[in-house]
Every structure is written in C-alpha cells, then in structure tokens.
Write an enzyme that holds these catalytic residues in place. Sequence first.
Site, PDB file in Angstrom:
ATOM      1  CB  THR A 323      -0.715  -0.099   1.449  1.00 58.04           C
ATOM      2  OG1 THR A 323      -0.384   0.508   2.496  1.00 58.04           O
ATOM      3  CG2 THR A 323      -1.574  -1.295   1.120  1.00 58.04           C
ATOM      4  CG  ASP A 324       1.035   5.943  -1.748  1.00 57.91           C
ATOM      5  OD1 ASP A 324       2.202   6.381  -0.742  1.00 57.91           O
ATOM      6  OD2 ASP A 324       0.924   6.545  -2.017  1.00 57.91           O
ATOM      7  CD1 TRP A 325       5.987   5.657   4.003  1.00 54.09           C
ATOM      8  CD2 TRP A 325       5.512   4.170   2.107  1.00 54.09           C
ATOM      9  NE1 TRP A 325       6.538   4.755   3.750  1.00 54.09           N
ATOM     10  CE2 TRP A 325       6.840   4.130   2.739  1.00 54.09           C
ATOM     11  CE3 TRP A 325       4.503   3.828   1.513  1.00 54.09           C
ATOM     12  CZ2 TRP A 325       7.378   2.408   2.754  1.00 54.09           C
ATOM     13  CZ3 TRP A 325       5.525   2.097   0.543  1.00 54.09           C
ATOM     14  CH2 TRP A 325       6.749   2.651   1.706  1.00 54.09           C
TER      15      TRP A 325
END
Length: 605
Positions: A323-325
Amino acid sequence: MTDASTALSASTTDLDAAPAASERPWLDASLPVAERVELLLAEMTLEEKAGLFFQTMITMGPDGELADADPVFGLPSNREYVLERRMNHFNLLGVAPTAGAIARWHNALQELAASTRLGIPVTISTDPRHSFTDNPGAAMLSGPFSQWPDTLGLAATRDAALVERFGDIARQEYTAVGIRVALHPQVDLATEPRWSRQLQTFGEDAEVSGELGAAYIRGFQNGASFGPGAVSAMVKHFPGGGPQQDGEDPHFEYGREQVYPGRKFELHLKPFEDAFAAGVRQVMPYYGMPVGTEYEEVGFGFNKSVLTGLLRERYGFDGVVCTDWGLVTDAEIMGQPFPARAWGVEHLSREERMVKIIDAGADQFGGEACPELLVALVEDGRIAEERVDASARRLLREKFELGLFEDPYVDADAADVIVGSPEFRAEGDAAQRAALTILANRDAVLPFATGVKLYVEGIDAETAAAYGTVVATPAEADLAVLRLQAPYEQRGNGFESFFHAGSLDFAPETVAHVAEVAAAVPTVVDVFLDRPAILGPIVEVAHAVVGNWGASSAALLDVLSGAAAAKGRLPFDLPRSMAAVEASRPDVPFDTEDPLFRFGHGLTL
C-alpha cells in the site's frame, strides 16, 4: 561482541530458540526458491511473519552508524525496528553525505538483522534519488548519486534506450549502497493539468508512458536477469492516480476523489499492462477512491474489487502489493497532525482498516510499523494465518531471489567509486540537455553567441561567466536569461507545502517583471514545468521560452548557446487558459480546448 549482539544479550528468548546454522536448510542455495521459502516459513513464529508485512521510513546515523530514535520524524531507533518489532523492510529517508556512509549503515543494519533468531536479511527501498525535486513525499534530492532530469524530462527525450540506460545506472548505484527496491516508476497518466504529482510521471500519453515505463523497469530489474544484481521495481499508482477531482492530491482529504467523467478508467490501465509485460515485481495502489465507476468507492489500498478482482484475477499478478504510506494510523509529519489516508473508510478502527486491506489483496502496509496489531488480529481469528502465509511467501520469495540470504552486505569503499562516478554523472548531464524543450524562439535569438553580455536570474554568476560577461542590469546586457518555477498555490505549511497544486497562472507581478526585462534586452525565459503552466503571457513578452524538468544551469546554457542540440519534446499539452483547464475532464488526455502548445512540440536550433 558487536553492538547488535550487545543489544540482544538482555533478552535471550530469540537466541535460545534460534536454529543452529546446520539446521537452517533454507540457506542452501542449491534448492529451488519456492522450497527455501517453505522451509523458512515453517520455522517462523507469527510475530516473525507479521514483521514482514510492514515497510516504513527509517533514518541512518550521520556518518553511516545505526540511528537512535528520531524525534523530528517520530521514528524509533534502528534497533527497536529490527530487534523488538521484528521488521525487515525499510524505506531510507533523507540524503546522505556520501555513498560510503549509506553502505556502512546498510551493512550495520544487516549485521543487526543477522543477529536475530532466524537472521532474515533487511530489504532497503527508496523513493527516486536521481533528480532535482525536493518533495519528500515523492523523491529525494540526488546527493551523492548521479543527477538526471525528473521522469517528465525522461519522457521529453522520447528515448526508450536512454530511459533503460538510466534505469541500469540507477540500479548499479542503488545496489552499490544496498538499496534493493525502487518505489517507482510512477506510470500514472498526467491527464489533470493541476495535479501535483505529474513530475514523476511519463506525461499525458498512454502509449509513451507504457513504452518508457517498461524500459525503466527493465533497467532497474537487470532485464531478464532478475536476481542478485537487480533492484525490484514497484510500479505505481495502480490503477492510475492521475484523474484527481480538481487536480487535488489524495495525500490530503480534500483530494481523495478520483473521477472519470470521460469514462476513461481503462485507458489509465495501459501503462500498467506494459509494466506487467516487462516483468515488474511489485505494485503500489494509490490513496484515491474511485467515484462513479463499477468499483467500490474506497481508497484503492482497501479496494478488493481493484486489488483482487482487477490486479490479481484479471491481470494474474502474483507479485508483492504494498500500500501507499499511512492507510491505517494517524501520524504527525513535520510537526503537524496527518490523519491516515483511509478514504471511504475513515469510520473504521485501525484494526478494521487492517483487516480490509488484507482482505482486499495487499501484502504489505506502507508507512506503518505496528506488527503487534496484525498479530492480535490473527490471534483473535479475524485474519487467518493461512492468509498471512500467502503474503509472507511473496515477501520472502523476493528476498531470496534478490540474493539477500546469500550475501546481504556491500563494499562501502566500492560504493564511493560507483555512485556518482564521472561516467554516470556525464550521462545524467547529457540527459538533462536532451530533455530541455525549446517552446518559442522569436526573432531567432537562440542560439546565442558565447562571449555576449549576459544578465541572469536563477543562474549563478560563476556558471554564466563561462558563456559570456555577466552584467548587473538588463540595460547593460546583450541577452537576459531568467529561470522560473511553474506557478502554484500553496495549500498549507510543512509537508503539505511540497505539493504544488491549484492555479497554473503566473502572478501578474511575475509577468510584469519578465515584460520589463524583455523591454530592455532580448530575453529567454526557462520554466521548470513540474505542472503544465499557462505560458501564454510569458510567450507574449519574452523572446524565447524553454521548458525543463530538471536541468543544471550549465546544461541550460549549453543548449541555449548551441553547444548541445535542442532535442526535447513536450510530454503533455500546455493549456491556453485556466478556463480551459477547469472545463477539461480529469481522466481524458489532451482534453483542454485549443492548447497553446501541443504534446510533442519542441523546436530545434
């Protein structure tokens, strides 16, 4: 005794349970990787498996030593990450003074990891490190690495061989310091002119983005020879992060919606299809939530219809999905509160968000460091350990195939020779020149003859002096060269300030200043086009206009003087007005009415 051994001496639980070297059959490199993964997985505790699932920011000590807790970024010490949280995937934050310092830190971190019960090596990742941007949410300044134009600049060269060569050089520099995962390329289509993340894309055209994105991946992953010499590429942001409502970015709540009024969702998948054909190893979904499509209206990292239905099932992707942060936990960045990007599921608890991400089909939580939460969810029966094992296999497979179990260490002395070598820097400089794009050249003021009297702004006098006599005022000059930044509206302070959004119109005082200089002397204006600025007012008053996506002053002056050929071509349309931008559809390329300059425009000298 090493520092790592000292740190472990207070707690012998892991050491007492550690298999002897002769009882670690997964270290037998003659066995197939799939078998080695199963042998190691069978030995792992739930806590050790959970540690694989979290990849977050990490800092290094000033000269390559392990870092203590970082109060500025709110990060724990390196030792806590590895020894207590059992984590072994990290994104290196910040710019180091030398490549050797990064390499020494990397080796110290690997030594620390080797002292744990199973000795699972660390995997270090990074955002782009070879360009000019200073946005810590998108890239790092180049530091000791060779410096190249940003990705839009690579697209302006239209040269797939050059892009692959860049990837190959970056691969050599990354592996020299121990970086083995590239959190890039970004193959989103720049179809919304106001969007703040265009600089790291390959522009507006799906075919060009796909071709160059695939070349980039081949360079990093060592072509068909993925293995110990390769860097694993993580293509992003699936299924395409460009069609942002009003061009706002989904790092922030006001930019959470992705919209498709032109029904072009499928077009944004094209560059990813080319990335899959190139063998890309990892995928990152974006923060945004699709609105008005067949897919669930939640952020893509939570979106089972996208990650499982589209990515896993339709495309058959079996690599790592990270996932993105920061989808799970609220945080503080640069002293300001920063809520989790849980768009569409803001009402869910941290535990419920984690369950939804796992159920969606992701393998790893970017920007999170809470393995104890995953352990509790498995122990409570809310996530099956078999599901944990499925992702753990993918994550372990990557470490084995990168050769980290055989030799996780690097040569710190060699790193200082390889990284930023004269050859690599020369190739980066040449790419900067190749990307520069001449947009207008009224009265053929370009190329200029060296030795003229130059008035410059945004160029240091020492560099300019190699091309002419630097004078203090336009009235004294034969030619003026002004360097500008594409306009933007600052959305906030701190981290938010790095994201250039809003209007693309230059401030009236900027246009007036250019007009004043141009009234006194033939004037060249060079604009850093991290977004497609409304250049009409500048073109009207300046004698020549140039676009760049990361170029030194020397590179610029070489092209303006004719010492280097002008080769660049626009990677997007340049709109004529903000009214045209506001009327365009965010998901449709080349949709602004009557653009000032078309995609592919660029003059030769």
